[in-house]
Design an enzyme around this catalytic site. Structure first.
Site, mmCIF file in Angstrom:
data_model
loop_
_atom_site.group_PDB
_atom_site.id
_atom_site.type_symbol
_atom_site.label_atom_id
_atom_site.label_comp_id
_atom_site.label_asym_id
_atom_site.label_seq_id
_atom_site.Cartn_x
_atom_site.Cartn_y
_atom_site.Cartn_z
ATOM 1 N N GLY A 169 7.683 -2.429 1.317
ATOM 2 C CA GLY A 169 6.553 -1.995 2.132
ATOM 3 C C GLY A 169 6.611 -2.644 3.503
ATOM 4 N N GLY A 217 5.999 -5.101 5.691
ATOM 5 C CA GLY A 217 5.527 -6.475 5.607
ATOM 6 C C GLY A 217 5.201 -7.092 6.943
ATOM 7 N N ARG A 218 5.636 -6.457 8.029
ATOM 8 C CA ARG A 218 5.314 -6.988 9.361
ATOM 9 C C ARG A 218 5.205 -5.853 10.376
ATOM 10 N NH1 ARG A 218 10.714 -9.179 12.306
ATOM 11 N NH2 ARG A 218 12.224 -7.740 11.407
ATOM 12 N N LYS A 275 6.052 -3.348 15.342
ATOM 13 C CA LYS A 275 6.896 -4.185 14.485
ATOM 14 C C LYS A 275 6.706 -5.640 14.913
ATOM 15 C CE LYS A 275 11.726 -4.457 12.928
ATOM 16 N NZ LYS A 275 13.057 -3.828 13.070
ATOM 17 N N ASP A 316 5.113 -14.226 7.338
ATOM 18 C CA ASP A 316 4.019 -14.326 8.314
ATOM 19 C C ASP A 316 3.763 -13.011 9.043
ATOM 20 O OD1 ASP A 316 6.136 -14.129 10.097
ATOM 21 O OD2 ASP A 316 5.991 -16.203 10.813
ATOM 22 N N GLY A 317 4.597 -12.018 8.815
ATOM 23 C CA GLY A 317 4.386 -10.718 9.421
ATOM 24 C C GLY A 317 4.703 -10.639 10.897
ATOM 25 N N ASP A 322 15.913 1.374 1.657
ATOM 26 C CA ASP A 322 14.699 1.407 2.477
ATOM 27 C C ASP A 322 15.025 1.546 3.958
ATOM 28 O OD1 ASP A 322 15.549 -1.383 1.668
ATOM 29 O OD2 ASP A 322 14.289 -1.876 3.386
ATOM 30 N N ASN A 323 16.307 1.467 4.308
ATOM 31 C CA ASN A 323 16.725 1.647 5.697
ATOM 32 C C ASN A 323 17.481 2.953 5.892
ATOM 33 O OD1 ASN A 323 15.626 -0.808 6.495
ATOM 34 N ND2 ASN A 323 17.497 -1.938 6.035
#
Length: 489
Positions: free
Chosen positions: A92, A94-95, A115, A127-128, A254-255
């Protein structure tokens, strides 16, 4: 800020957020302390219908920083899964957050994503946030890929946050605004197949078809058609990567996009010395995503996409598997056809002969043996200035060169037209690793963006063969250790 937002030109829709809530989470903005715009893509802004001047205002920068949401946006983080180096896991955004889809005057739809915008429900302990260096790298490489004619996500802006992030060391924080046809991934479908219902998966597939392949909406076998369309797009894309010596570095599922765009420029790089085993990524210890493996991994990833579609392909499981396997079996032939057509163009060949593949393979054998530079080999073949390459001073190359010239003589068309075909397909410059590092170091360490601006100017027209490009085609001094790239997370 409604007036300013209108002046800026935002015209956002949120079609992805109309999917079942399984596929996303709404997120709150995570403001940063002192955002500063360090790079704006003026030409991309114009094509999106945005006002570049307004984007540079305090209100415009606040949007790029994730401090304020533009009018019409609905900030969400997308859910997806993926095979990372072969291991399946829940992932998902995440950042990252998706503001929505900008609708252009031509009624085209583009995702607007931040992003490095902070933590989300999918951050998995991170920490995103993102560092300036990796965000500038994505800007440089994605814009270079666009100029090379390779389908890609693009970069609209980079802002620094005025805050530091901690990785191995303390680094300046930054946020990239990424523009994409969509962020639908193979991993999005894997997520739907593993954690969603059959109807939720169907809604995702219908959405992907409507957004990217509307011409198959009325097809009786539209989910098979979706699989075939994605196979064709990815076969063409990966062939284009190979033809310019691009190494993605992290070809996890996922890429891999459903649209056929290149996405995620973490540990990517361009190959200098030709070697199919070339790996740059610091985390690819087994060479899974080496240059020579990219076509094979593309097929592997597409097989995972086919698996996720099995419930939609046929009500009988065995027949569904058979349908999927037959479709996937066509991938390598499509890839090879795209690659071979591209290689013929790189050698100035307009027509096809049975021996062309052997001619091409012999050239690559010589390049590998003599450690020739990939891009400059085709550059000197295009210009005819062979004196500068060691490989060109060998009897083996003389034999190959004579064979190539005879092949050119057998086709209709002038030598001038062959040379133009080569110029159109062999870039004079690529984003050389040492030049990219030079630009990033100047920007990050010295707050000097002029080195990056010069590099971007040269890369904006890679087929120009201009005098200004000469110094950027030069190779670096032999390194004392292998070049390594990092994922930037």
């Amino acid at each position: 800020m409604t007036n300013k937002a209108t002046e800026t030109g935002w015209k956002l829709d949120n079609s992805y957020a109309r999917l079942p809530e399984k596929f996303f989470s709404k997120v709150e903005l995570k403001p940063v302390s002192a955002p500063k715009l360090v790079k704006l893509n003026h030409s991309l802004a114009k094509s999106l219908g945005l006002n570049a001047e307004a984007l540079q205002s305090e209100e415009g920068v606040a949007v790029f920083a994730g401090n304020e949401a533009p009018e019409g946006s609905l900030p969400i983080a997308q859910a997806y899964a993926g095979h990372q180096f072969g291991n399946f896991t829940m992932l998902g955004d995440g950042r990252a957050l998706l503001f929505g889809e900008q609708i252009t005057s031509q009624d085209e739809r583009y995702d607007i994503q931040l992003k490095g915008s902070g933590r989300t429900p999918y951050s998995r302990g991170g920490d995103g946030r993102a560092a300036l260096g990796p965000m500038l790298r994505e800007y440089i490489i994605s814009e270079a890929m666009h100029a090379l004619g390779i389908p890609t996500t693009r970069s609209l802006a980079v802002v620094t946050t005025g805050e530091s992030i901690v990785r191995e060391t303390e680094l300046p924080g930054a946020i990239l605004t990424r523009v994409a046809a969509s962020h639908l991934r193979v991993g999005t479908f894997q997520y739907g197949a593993n954690w969603g219902t059959a109807e939720e998966l169907r809604s995702l597939a219908d959405y992907a078809i409507k957004r990217h392949y509307p011409h198959i909406e009325a097809s009786e076998d539209r989910y098979l058609s979706l699989l075939q369309e994605v196979i064709e797009r990815q076969a063409a894309l990966i062939a284009k990567w190979q033809l310019v010596g691009f190494i993605h570095g992290v070809m996890n599922t996922d890429n891999m996009t459903i649209s056929g765009e290149t996405i995620d420029y973490g540990p990517c790089a361009f190959m200098d010395t030709y070697d199919p085993a070339t790996v740059f990524s610091s985390i690819d210890l087994q060479g899974r995503y080496a240059y020579g493996n990219q076509p094979i991994i593309g097929g592997w990833n597409l097989a995972r996409f086919a698996e996720s579609l099995l419930p939609l392909l046929h009500e009988d499981e065995e027949q569904s598997v058979e349908i999927a396997q037959k479709a996937i079996e066509g991938y390598m032939g499509l890839y090879q056809s795209n690659w071979l057509a591209g290689m013929r163009a790189k050698l100035g060949l307009f027509n096809e002969e049975a021996e062309d593949e052997a001619l091409i393979e012999e050239l690559f054998r010589l390049m590998h043996k003599h450690r020739a530079d990939y891009t400059n080999t085709f550059r000197v073949l295009t210009t005819g200035q062979l004196q500068g390459m060691d490989m060109c001073n060998t009897k083996e190359f003389d034999t190959w060169h004579k064979r190539w010239q005879e092949r050119l003589d057998r086709q209709e068309g002038s030598k001038a037209s062959s040379e133009q075909l080569m110029r159109d397909n062999n870039p004079a410059v690529i984003p050389r690793n040492h030049r990219v590092e030079e630009a990033l170091e100047a920007a990050v360490e010295r707050d000097d963006f002029s080195v990056m601006e010069r590099l971007l100017a040269v890369l904006s027209d890679p087929y120009a063969y201009s005098p200004e490009q000469e110094e950027y085609a030069a190779l670096p001094e032999p390194p004392d250790r292998p070049y390594r790239t990092y994922c930037g997370t």
